[in-house]
Design a protein around this motif. Structure first.
Motif, PDB file in Angstrom:
ATOM      1  N   LEU A 124       0.833  -1.214   0.000  1.00 40.13           N
ATOM      2  CA  LEU A 124       0.000   0.000   0.000  1.00 40.13           C
ATOM      3  C   LEU A 124       0.862   1.255   0.000  1.00 40.13           C
ATOM      4  N   GLN A 125       1.932   1.221   0.796  1.00 45.00           N
ATOM      5  CA  GLN A 125       2.811   2.404   0.860  1.00 45.00           C
ATOM      6  C   GLN A 125       3.530   2.639  -0.463  1.00 45.00           C
ATOM      7  N   THR A 126       3.866   1.539  -1.146  1.00 47.58           N
ATOM      8  CA  THR A 126       4.648   1.672  -2.380  1.00 47.58           C
ATOM      9  C   THR A 126       3.783   2.129  -3.549  1.00 47.58           C
ATOM     10  N   GLY A 127       2.478   1.895  -3.444  1.00 44.55           N
ATOM     11  CA  GLY A 127       1.595   2.343  -4.516  1.00 44.55           C
ATOM     12  C   GLY A 127       1.538   1.390  -5.701  1.00 44.55           C
ATOM     13  N   VAL A 128       1.814   0.123  -5.460  1.00 45.96           N
ATOM     14  CA  VAL A 128       1.754  -0.861  -6.539  1.00 45.96           C
ATOM     15  C   VAL A 128       0.330  -1.399  -6.658  1.00 45.96           C
ATOM     16  N   THR A 129       0.056  -2.106  -7.746  1.00 48.99           N
ATOM     17  CA  THR A 129      -1.257  -2.749  -7.895  1.00 48.99           C
ATOM     18  C   THR A 129      -1.279  -4.019  -7.057  1.00 48.99           C
ATOM     19  N   ILE A 130      -2.364  -4.210  -6.321  1.00 52.06           N
ATOM     20  CA  ILE A 130      -2.445  -5.396  -5.460  1.00 52.06           C
ATOM     21  C   ILE A 130      -3.423  -6.394  -6.055  1.00 52.06           C
ATOM     22  N   ASN A 131      -2.911  -7.597  -6.276  1.00 54.08           N
ATOM     23  CA  ASN A 131      -3.749  -8.703  -6.725  1.00 54.08           C
ATOM     24  C   ASN A 131      -4.169  -9.433  -5.445  1.00 54.08           C
ATOM     25  N   VAL A 132      -5.411  -9.190  -5.017  1.00 53.62           N
ATOM     26  CA  VAL A 132      -5.871  -9.643  -3.692  1.00 53.62           C
ATOM     27  C   VAL A 132      -6.126 -11.142  -3.708  1.00 53.62           C
ATOM     28  N   ASP A 133      -5.538 -11.823  -2.720  1.00 54.90           N
ATOM     29  CA  ASP A 133      -5.635 -13.286  -2.711  1.00 54.90           C
ATOM     30  C   ASP A 133      -6.842 -13.809  -1.939  1.00 54.90           C
ATOM     31  N   ASN A 134      -7.306 -13.062  -0.935  1.00 54.98           N
ATOM     32  CA  ASN A 134      -8.359 -13.643  -0.095  1.00 54.98           C
ATOM     33  C   ASN A 134      -9.156 -12.543   0.610  1.00 54.98           C
ATOM     34  N   LEU A 135     -10.253 -12.935   1.222  1.00 54.20           N
ATOM     35  CA  LEU A 135     -11.162 -11.955   1.826  1.00 54.20           C
ATOM     36  C   LEU A 135     -10.537 -11.274   3.040  1.00 54.20           C
ATOM     37  N   TRP A 136      -9.709 -11.993   3.778  1.00 59.35           N
ATOM     38  CA  TRP A 136      -9.026 -11.376   4.927  1.00 59.35           C
ATOM     39  C   TRP A 136      -8.180 -10.204   4.444  1.00 59.35           C
ATOM     40  N   GLU A 137      -7.454 -10.441   3.333  1.00 61.78           N
ATOM     41  CA  GLU A 137      -6.570  -9.403   2.787  1.00 61.78           C
ATOM     42  C   GLU A 137      -7.393  -8.201   2.303  1.00 61.78           C
ATOM     43  N   VAL A 155      -6.978   2.713  -3.899  1.00 59.89           N
ATOM     44  CA  VAL A 155      -5.985   1.681  -4.197  1.00 59.89           C
ATOM     45  C   VAL A 155      -6.520   0.777  -5.304  1.00 59.89           C
ATOM     46  N   ALA A 156      -5.682   0.527  -6.301  1.00 60.86           N
ATOM     47  CA  ALA A 156      -6.121  -0.315  -7.422  1.00 60.86           C
ATOM     48  C   ALA A 156      -5.897  -1.788  -7.093  1.00 60.86           C
ATOM     49  N   VAL A 157      -6.941  -2.581  -7.196  1.00 56.76           N
ATOM     50  CA  VAL A 157      -6.780  -4.012  -6.915  1.00 56.76           C
ATOM     51  C   VAL A 157      -7.409  -4.871  -8.006  1.00 56.76           C
ATOM     52  N   LEU A 158      -6.865  -6.081  -8.092  1.00 56.47           N
ATOM     53  CA  LEU A 158      -7.519  -7.163  -8.826  1.00 56.47           C
ATOM     54  C   LEU A 158      -7.981  -8.150  -7.769  1.00 56.47           C
ATOM     55  N   LEU A 159      -9.041  -8.876  -8.040  1.00 56.05           N
ATOM     56  CA  LEU A 159      -9.447  -9.953  -7.139  1.00 56.05           C
ATOM     57  C   LEU A 159      -9.054 -11.276  -7.786  1.00 56.05           C
ATOM     58  N   ARG A 160      -8.207 -12.040  -7.078  1.00 57.88           N
ATOM     59  CA  ARG A 160      -7.896 -13.373  -7.595  1.00 57.88           C
ATOM     60  C   ARG A 160      -9.042 -14.313  -7.200  1.00 57.88           C
ATOM     61  N   VAL A 161      -9.567 -15.019  -8.197  1.00 53.59           N
ATOM     62  CA  VAL A 161     -10.707 -15.900  -7.958  1.00 53.59           C
ATOM     63  C   VAL A 161     -10.212 -17.337  -7.943  1.00 53.59           C
ATOM     64  N   GLY A 162     -10.716 -18.113  -6.998  1.00 46.54           N
ATOM     65  CA  GLY A 162     -10.344 -19.532  -6.905  1.00 46.54           C
ATOM     66  C   GLY A 162     -11.564 -20.428  -7.014  1.00 46.54           C
ATOM     67  N   GLU A 163     -11.292 -21.724  -7.052  1.00 45.26           N
ATOM     68  CA  GLU A 163     -12.359 -22.729  -7.144  1.00 45.26           C
ATOM     69  C   GLU A 163     -13.291 -22.419  -8.319  1.00 45.26           C
ATOM     70  N   LEU A 164     -12.664 -22.140  -9.457  1.00 50.17           N
ATOM     71  CA  LEU A 164     -13.430 -21.853 -10.674  1.00 50.17           C
ATOM     72  C   LEU A 164     -13.928 -23.163 -11.264  1.00 50.17           C
ATOM     73  N   PRO A 165     -15.159 -23.204 -11.741  1.00 50.26           N
ATOM     74  CA  PRO A 165     -15.680 -24.468 -12.261  1.00 50.26           C
ATOM     75  C   PRO A 165     -14.854 -24.978 -13.451  1.00 50.26           C
ATOM     76  N   GLY A 173      -6.718 -17.717  -3.898  1.00 50.11           N
ATOM     77  CA  GLY A 173      -7.817 -16.939  -4.458  1.00 50.11           C
ATOM     78  C   GLY A 173      -9.050 -16.946  -3.571  1.00 50.11           C
ATOM     79  N   ILE A 174      -9.986 -16.061  -3.932  1.00 47.11           N
ATOM     80  CA  ILE A 174     -11.268 -15.998  -3.216  1.00 47.11           C
ATOM     81  C   ILE A 174     -12.178 -17.024  -3.886  1.00 47.11           C
ATOM     82  N   PRO A 175     -12.677 -17.994  -3.140  1.00 41.71           N
ATOM     83  CA  PRO A 175     -13.528 -19.002  -3.786  1.00 41.71           C
ATOM     84  C   PRO A 175     -14.687 -18.326  -4.529  1.00 41.71           C
TER      85      PRO A 175
END
Ligand SMILES: Cc1ncc(COP(=O)(O)O)c(C=O)c1O
Length: 485
Positions: A124-137, A155-165, A173-175
């Motif tokens: 967050l301090q560095t100002g990079v894009t965060i690819n979010v791994d989970n709901l806690w994060e 803050v710019a984020v991507l959501l990593r999605v998991g358990e994709l059919p 990832g976030i299920p």
């Protein structure tokens, strides 16, 4: 047609082949640290970037490419990525430091993987894009940004999605079943987080898995828009494959011979009870070997082209590239191994050879298995012998290579390698194509032996230039690097 004893010929780029044939060049590289040593070829990396770019440009895809730094710790390769104009995907504070040292601006850096609070705060301090791994994060980012920058830029984020059919299960990832919770957080009043898009990374080499995952992400983009969010990115992660073998038929023939040996019907090619994931039942081998990827012949560029051309049933069977363009979406990708494919080899020295009771030669090397193998994999390409003086002379020998640690399991090859003769002390053994994860994913300073150092090799009009990996960031050598594009 028989072409000699079972062998696993390695593919070698012309530049690497020319360097290994150049006695002066090789001697110059060894002058830095002796053996064992990893040699890094930034120009090969640069070619790999170009090959993927050519596909994306041809398909008229809007894209951003991020080199997955975890594939190799080399500073020279990070610098080459920056000079090639691509971004970098970092997964630890150390990789983030390395990216910064290589000159990447924050907007060219994406932080991926599970992070923990300290790393999240650094990101967050560095100002990079965060690819979010989970709901806690995501909740952590939400709390920090609301508390600490209520009026600041989101803050710019991507959501990593998991358990994709239709894709292999992943712990990351976030299920998919929980993704609405993330959208609720992002859409809630006062949020300081901007959703750029959805991401996945699959531990599979199958294009079909990625097509299904991309299709799911397109659905998520629509779902997010319905919640008032405006994502525009689909990030397909890494996983583009490498080509190790120079001869797929010989690779297949070796595997057949290995299986015959395991079943007791031919020359034993496996070291001391190793089965490589096969199980032997009723005199036959069954199952899938742990090393199947070494027989791959589809290049990363072809795999990417296949993915972009794949027709999406839920989008009138239009190809993925077209669907992305029609919806003004951007494709992000994070290739690791595909960019470092063939951009490195590892050179070991022969210490001595000993003979086992059954006559099997065991060639002892000055490195350990973890310096050339990714985690628990068996590397199914033959090392090359570069004799110090006279060429190897017969009789031919089927050898195993042993590592330098006092551990039974420190065998560099658990499969037999056929050579025209026995190597002698001081001969060099070159392990091809080790830049992707082989060099430093699992390497450790066991027995107080340091892992091999890295030396960078660049072909110039005046021959080969070599420098230490650290040296390239500051040295005069940096000028010889592939130019900025
Ligand atoms: C999130 C993410 N992106 C990209 C990569 C790079 O994958 P590859 O080296 O298979 O291209 C990885 C590897 O683990 C990853 O976890």
């Amino acid at each position: 047609m028989s072409v000699g004893p079972p062998a696993l010929p390695a593919l070698l780029p012309a530049l690497v082949g020319a360097f290994l044939a150049d006695r002066d060049g090789l001697a110059g590289a060894l002058a830095h640290h002796g053996t064992p040593v990893h040699l890094i070829f930034p120009q090969v990396f640069d070619e790999n970037v170009r090959a993927l770019r050519a596909v994306l440009d041809r398909e008229r895809v809007r894209y951003r490419m991020f080199y997955a730094h975890k594939a190799n710790q080399s500073a020279a390769l990070a610098l080459t990525a920056r000079r090639a104009g691509i971004g970098i995907d970092v997964a630890s504070p150390g990789e983030l430091d390395s990216a910064t040292r290589a000159g990447f601006a924050p907007e060219k850096i994406e932080v991926t993987g599970p992070k923990g609070e300290a790393f999240t705060r650094i990101a967050l301090q560095t100002g990079v894009t965060i690819n979010v791994d989970n709901l806690w994060e995501l909740d952590l980012i939400d709390r920090i940004t609301r508390a600490e920058r209520p009026g600041g830029d989101p803050v710019a984020v991507l959501l990593r999605v998991g358990e994709l059919p239709g894709t292999p299960f992943s712990r990351f990832g976030i299920p998919l079943a929980l993704i609405d919770r993330a959208l609720t957080t992002l859409a809630s009043a006062g949020s300081r987080i901007r959703l750029l898009g959805f991401a996945f990374h699959l531990d599979s080499g199958a294009v079909g898995d990625r097509v299904r995952a991309a299709q799911t992400c397109l659905g998520l983009i629509e779902r997010a828009h319905a919640r008032g969010l405006a994502p525009t990115v689909i990030d397909i992660g890494g996983g583009l494959r490498q080509v190790f073998t120079a001869d797929a038929d010989r690779f297949d023939a070796y595997v057949r011979a290995l299986r015959e040996g395991l079943a007791g019907r031919g020359e034993p090619l496996a070291w001391a009870g190793h089965t490589f994931g096969y199980h032997i039942e009723s005199g036959a081998t069954h199952g899938t070997p742990v090393f199947h990827k070494y027989g791959n012949t589809v290049t990363a560029a072809d795999m990417l082209a296949e993915l972009l051309a794949a027709e999406l049933p839920e989008h009138d069977h239009r190809p993925l590239a077209r669907v992305l363009a029609d919806n003004l979406l951007e494709l992000w990708l994070e290739p690791g191994k595909a960019l470092v494919d063939h951009a490195g080899v590892t050179v070991a020295g022969v210490e001595f050879t000993k003979e086992l009771g059954d006559g099997t030669p065991l060639v002892h090397l000055d490195l350990s298995r973890d310096a050339v193998t990714p985690a628990d994999q068996e590397v199914m390409v033959d090392p090359l012998v570069v004799p110090r003086s006279a060429p190897l002379t017969g009789p031919p020998a089927g050898v195993f290579f042993a590592g330098g640690l006092c551990l039974e399991r420190d065998m560099v090859t658990n499969h037999r390698v056929h050579l025209p003769g026995l190597p002698r002390p001081g001969d060099l053994i070159v392990f091809p194509n080790t830049a992707a994860y082989h060099m430093d994913l699992s390497a450790a300073a066991a027995s107080m032996r340091l892992p091999p150092r890295k030396v960078v090799v660049v072909g110039t009009e005046r021959g080969f230039r070599v420098d230490t990996d650290d040296g390239v960031l500051s040295g005069e050598h940096a000028r010889e690097f592939p130019k900025e594009s």
